[in-house]
Design a protein around this motif. Sequence first.
Motif, mmCIF file in Angstrom:
data_model
loop_
_atom_site.group_PDB
_atom_site.id
_atom_site.type_symbol
_atom_site.label_atom_id
_atom_site.label_comp_id
_atom_site.label_asym_id
_atom_site.label_seq_id
_atom_site.Cartn_x
_atom_site.Cartn_y
_atom_site.Cartn_z
ATOM 1 N N GLU A 77 -9.774 4.651 40.047
ATOM 2 C CA GLU A 77 -8.897 3.536 40.454
ATOM 3 C C GLU A 77 -7.469 3.780 39.967
ATOM 4 O O GLU A 77 -6.505 3.576 40.701
ATOM 5 N N ILE A 81 -4.041 4.139 42.186
ATOM 6 C CA ILE A 81 -2.863 3.280 41.954
ATOM 7 C C ILE A 81 -1.615 4.142 41.739
ATOM 8 O O ILE A 81 -0.549 3.858 42.279
ATOM 9 N N TYR A 176 -0.700 -6.738 41.430
ATOM 10 C CA TYR A 176 -2.092 -6.422 41.082
ATOM 11 C C TYR A 176 -2.104 -5.352 39.999
ATOM 12 O O TYR A 176 -2.528 -4.234 40.214
ATOM 13 N N ARG A 177 -1.608 -5.718 38.828
ATOM 14 C CA ARG A 177 -1.453 -4.719 37.782
ATOM 15 C C ARG A 177 -2.427 -4.907 36.623
ATOM 16 O O ARG A 177 -2.157 -4.456 35.521
ATOM 17 N N GLU A 178 -3.546 -5.569 36.851
ATOM 18 C CA GLU A 178 -4.501 -5.727 35.760
ATOM 19 C C GLU A 178 -4.964 -4.361 35.254
ATOM 20 O O GLU A 178 -4.945 -3.380 35.988
ATOM 21 N N ARG A 181 -9.109 -2.632 37.529
ATOM 22 C CA ARG A 181 -8.742 -2.927 38.912
ATOM 23 C C ARG A 181 -9.876 -2.595 39.866
ATOM 24 O O ARG A 181 -10.708 -1.762 39.582
ATOM 25 N N LEU A 183 -9.509 -1.817 43.617
ATOM 26 C CA LEU A 183 -8.579 -1.729 44.741
ATOM 27 C C LEU A 183 -9.192 -2.071 46.083
ATOM 28 O O LEU A 183 -8.598 -2.751 46.890
ATOM 29 N N TYR A 186 -9.094 -5.686 46.361
ATOM 30 C CA TYR A 186 -7.742 -6.251 46.493
ATOM 31 C C TYR A 186 -7.225 -6.110 47.915
ATOM 32 O O TYR A 186 -6.648 -7.038 48.470
#
Length: 221
Positions: A77, A81, A176-178, A181, A183, A186
Amino acid sequence: MKKLSLIISVYNEEAVLEKFYKAFCSIEQNLEYGGGGYELIFVNDGSTDASMNILEVIAQQNKNVRVISFSRNFGHEAAMIAGIDHAAGDVIICMDADLQHPLECIAPIMAKFEEGYEVISMVRTSNKSAGAIKNFTSRAFYRVINALSDQVKLEENASDFFAISRNVAAVLKENYREKVRFLRGYVQNVGFPKTTIEYEARARVAGESKYSIRKLFQFSV
Ligand code: UDP
Ligand code: MG
């Protein structure tokens, strides 16, 4: 002029990278999407084998190839990103290095963008190459999430193979920077016109799956 970015996450893939690049070269001439050309972004997720050397050779051969390299293994992930963060394309496609995600799907994905879709989730028709445990945990995961929330509905067979527009990438970069994640979930919930394309996942072209049972339960570190 529209540009395509392909993002490929790589963790100890010395056995597959040359095969991937050869397969890519055979479809390269079909990639003149919107006349803006393409970039191939490999994200080396802390490989400890010869993957990075192979990627450097490929990058020397092809000016459209870029390599991002992590200092250690951060997980698939995180790799995707990072690729999305650095992608300059109008259309961004994330896919695996082992050719389980057929390169032939790129053309139908592009056709969907031309129809106006901005999120394309690639849905596995079946996953014969995955083991029974993985298929079971995957199904159970989606059932639990979909049962828990009225708002969030996830496509059950959505894979790490998906395509997004530059607009969607901008939302992912901002909002969406947790640390942990997910993806593929999201991208199904950011809004924007979305659709799915079915594909049959192939067997890994070489090497072994990097996912242990433990890793099935974590999306990122
Ligand atoms: N991968 C990665 N980091 C990891 C594990 C895997 O970047 O920590 C990459 C891997 O190189 C491949 C993709 O993610 O391109 C999917 O991994 P794999 O094929 O091992 O998973 P599976 O298809 O078995 O679910
Ligand atoms: Mg795989």
